[in-house]
Design an enzyme around this catalytic site. Structure first.
Site, mmCIF file in Angstrom:
data_model
loop_
_atom_site.group_PDB
_atom_site.id
_atom_site.type_symbol
_atom_site.label_atom_id
_atom_site.label_comp_id
_atom_site.label_asym_id
_atom_site.label_seq_id
_atom_site.Cartn_x
_atom_site.Cartn_y
_atom_site.Cartn_z
ATOM 1 N N TYR A 134 -9.611 -11.058 7.213
ATOM 2 C CA TYR A 134 -10.533 -10.214 6.434
ATOM 3 C C TYR A 134 -11.148 -9.137 7.327
ATOM 4 O O TYR A 134 -11.137 -7.955 7.001
ATOM 5 C CB TYR A 134 -11.632 -11.096 5.832
ATOM 6 N N LYS A 189 -10.663 -5.015 7.238
ATOM 7 C CA LYS A 189 -11.762 -4.098 6.893
ATOM 8 C C LYS A 189 -12.007 -3.098 8.026
ATOM 9 O O LYS A 189 -12.359 -1.937 7.775
ATOM 10 C CB LYS A 189 -13.043 -4.882 6.585
HETATM 11 N N1 LIG Z 1 -18.597 -10.028 -2.670
HETATM 12 C C1 LIG Z 1 -18.935 -9.805 -1.423
HETATM 13 O O1 LIG Z 1 -19.739 -10.544 -0.809
HETATM 14 C C2 LIG Z 1 -18.367 -8.648 -0.688
HETATM 15 C C3 LIG Z 1 -18.997 -8.233 0.506
HETATM 16 C C4 LIG Z 1 -18.481 -7.146 1.197
HETATM 17 C C5 LIG Z 1 -17.369 -6.489 0.708
HETATM 18 N N2 LIG Z 1 -16.778 -6.913 -0.439
HETATM 19 C C6 LIG Z 1 -15.590 -6.199 -0.884
HETATM 20 O O2 LIG Z 1 -15.797 -5.695 -2.179
HETATM 21 C C7 LIG Z 1 -14.580 -5.662 -2.899
HETATM 22 C C8 LIG Z 1 -14.761 -6.362 -4.242
HETATM 23 O O3 LIG Z 1 -15.252 -7.669 -4.015
HETATM 24 P P1 LIG Z 1 -15.726 -8.603 -5.214
HETATM 25 O O4 LIG Z 1 -16.633 -9.607 -4.623
HETATM 26 O O5 LIG Z 1 -16.170 -7.775 -6.360
HETATM 27 O O6 LIG Z 1 -14.343 -9.341 -5.570
HETATM 28 P P2 LIG Z 1 -13.880 -10.145 -6.889
HETATM 29 O O7 LIG Z 1 -15.028 -10.486 -7.754
HETATM 30 O O8 LIG Z 1 -12.997 -11.216 -6.379
HETATM 31 O O9 LIG Z 1 -12.994 -9.074 -7.673
HETATM 32 C C9 LIG Z 1 -11.871 -8.541 -7.034
HETATM 33 C C10 LIG Z 1 -11.048 -7.797 -8.045
HETATM 34 O O10 LIG Z 1 -9.912 -7.241 -7.349
HETATM 35 C C11 LIG Z 1 -8.726 -7.627 -8.024
HETATM 36 N N3 LIG Z 1 -7.622 -7.804 -7.095
HETATM 37 C C12 LIG Z 1 -7.539 -8.647 -6.053
HETATM 38 N N4 LIG Z 1 -6.327 -8.568 -5.480
HETATM 39 C C13 LIG Z 1 -5.635 -7.639 -6.200
HETATM 40 C C14 LIG Z 1 -4.312 -7.148 -6.119
HETATM 41 N N5 LIG Z 1 -3.459 -7.572 -5.192
HETATM 42 N N6 LIG Z 1 -3.924 -6.203 -7.001
HETATM 43 C C15 LIG Z 1 -4.774 -5.763 -7.950
HETATM 44 N N7 LIG Z 1 -6.023 -6.205 -8.081
HETATM 45 C C16 LIG Z 1 -6.449 -7.152 -7.219
HETATM 46 C C17 LIG Z 1 -9.070 -8.970 -8.661
HETATM 47 O O11 LIG Z 1 -8.155 -9.237 -9.693
HETATM 48 P P3 LIG Z 1 -7.971 -10.738 -10.294
HETATM 49 O O12 LIG Z 1 -8.978 -10.833 -11.386
HETATM 50 O O13 LIG Z 1 -6.559 -10.787 -10.742
HETATM 51 O O14 LIG Z 1 -8.234 -11.696 -9.154
HETATM 52 C C18 LIG Z 1 -10.487 -8.719 -9.128
HETATM 53 O O15 LIG Z 1 -10.505 -8.049 -10.367
HETATM 54 C C19 LIG Z 1 -13.531 -6.336 -2.006
HETATM 55 O O16 LIG Z 1 -12.791 -5.362 -1.313
HETATM 56 C C20 LIG Z 1 -14.385 -7.124 -1.035
HETATM 57 O O17 LIG Z 1 -13.757 -7.329 0.210
HETATM 58 C C21 LIG Z 1 -17.257 -7.963 -1.154
#
Ligand SMILES: NC(=O)c1ccc[n+]([C@@H]2O[C@H](COP(=O)([O-])OP(=O)(O)OC[C@H]3O[C@@H](n4cnc5c(N)ncnc54)[C@H](OP(=O)(O)O)[C@@H]3O)[C@@H](O)[C@H]2O)c1
Length: 327
Positions: A226, A230
């Site tokens: 991860y 990033k």
């Molecule tokens: N949440 C945190 O604490 C956090 C902190 C820092 C950064 N981020 C970053 O923020 C972003 C969003 O995070 P989140 O927490 O909102 O994640 P999430 O709730 O898991 O949602 C991720 C979304 O991306 C889609 N996705 C994942 N892999 C994919 C692929 N190969 N092709 C197309 N779509 C895909 C998922 O689809 P499915 O529904 O099919 O799984 C889901 O709709 C990520 O890049 C994450 O690294 C998150």
């Protein structure tokens, strides 16, 4: 860009039913409700102070309140109406809220994600959202599905691997590293090449935002896949900011701390109370809600950040700048 009443702002006021209602509240009592023929605001006492007419007090409160609501909405407008963006990972979490918020701001949104069902419910909630089902890990499939897309004003690379940890650095498998780098690093270059080229060819200025993480800047146990992905994404931001800058296309990262989304809630429930760890290290002593990541992205997409490019925009309640929060 100013806070004065521009045509777009006026449209925005009238576009929101709540604003129209407040406008009526401010105007109607003044024009219709006064059946008494003394249209005075009140009268002065001998002591000199003004006693407002009872009905006029309501006028006054409504007018001030209505005006305040309208001004608040003007100031909150990012003037994004009419713009077109692609959001990846739009089915759940940050991407989903971002897509809905952009749509509420009058944008046309191309919401791309892996699972059709989540896209269907998203589109059902908002007619301004057009869905594209694709797995961003598949380079060729992504190219095919985005090939015919119109010229956009930018995109948000948000899809990322959010479940679990990649494992100890000495043991992490190539398959695990591939998953992180294909979803983040490679897919982000792919989408920027597709959308960015169309923008350059059409001489369209715009803004690209990559959703990175504070973990691009600090190590974290069992998370080499991860974190390194990033960190690479942050360099993608800088490299494209350099090469697209002459075309007036800005590229920035938003680097959130732990955010309260479903995978994080599951991790806290099943694996480790990692939220407490982050809260202890954060001067603001909490983790953000999804909206608190979405609004900085809106700022970076809007003209309010018209000279901001190549930055990693940390959103962490002060965590990364504090060595410790207590002695
Ligand atoms: N949440 C945190 O604490 C956090 C902190 C820092 C950064 N981020 C970053 O923020 C972003 C969003 O995070 P989140 O927490 O909102 O994640 P999430 O709730 O898991 O949602 C991720 C979304 O991306 C889609 N996705 C994942 N892999 C994919 C692929 N190969 N092709 C197309 N779509 C895909 C998922 O689809 P499915 O529904 O099919 O799984 C889901 O709709 C990520 O890049 C994450 O690294 C998150």
């Amino acid at each position: 860009m100013s806070h004065m009443l521009q045509p777009l702002n006026v449209c925005f006021i009238l576009y929101k039913p709540a604003n129209v209602f407040m406008l009526l509240l401010a105007i109607v009592p003044e024009t219709c409700l006064h059946v008494d023929n003394s249209r005075k605001w009140g009268h002065f006492h001998d002591s000199g102070h003004l006693q407002l007419h009872p009905l006029r007090r309501f006028d006054f409160i409504f007018a001030v309140f209505g005006f305040k609501v309208i001004v608040a909405n003007i100031n909150m407008s990012f003037n994004l109406a009419g713009k077109k963006f692609l959001v990846t990972g739009a089915g759940r979490g940050i991407g989903r809220v971002l897509s809905k918020t952009l749509s509420e701001h009058g944008c046309k949104v191309y919401a791309l994600s892996r699972t059709q069902e989540t896209l269907d419910t998203l589109a059902a909630e908002n007619s301004n959202i057009h869905t594209i089902q694709a797995d961003v890990r598949n380079w060729g499939e992504l190219r095919n599905k985005l090939d015919g897309i119109e010229v956009l004003d930018g995109l948000i690379n948000n899809a990322g691997v959010t479940e679990g940890l990649s494992g100890p650095a000495l043991d992490v498998s190539k398959a695990s590293l591939d998953k992180y780098f294909e979803t983040g690093f490679l897919a982000s270059i792919n989408t920027i090449q597709i959308i960015g080229k169309k923008m350059v060819d059409a001489k369209r200025s715009g803004s690209i935002v990559n959703v990175s993480s504070v973990l691009s800047l600090q190590s974290f146990p069992q998370n080499i896949g991860y974190n390194t992905n990033k960190a690479a994404l942050d360099m993608i931001t800088k490299q494209f900011a350099l090469e697209l800058g002459p075309h007036q296309i800005r590229v920035n990262s938003v680097n959130p701390t732990l955010v309260d989304t479903e995978p994080v809630q599951n991790f806290v429930k099943d694996v480790s109370p990692v939220d407490k760890l982050f809260i202890e290290k954060t001067p603001m002593a909490r983790i953000p809600e999804v909206n608190e990541i979405v609004y900085p992205i809106l700022y970076l997409l809007s003209d309010f950040s018209s000279m901001v490019s190549g930055t990693t925009h940390i959103v962490d309640g002060g965590m990364m700048s504090a060595f410790a929060t207590k002695l």
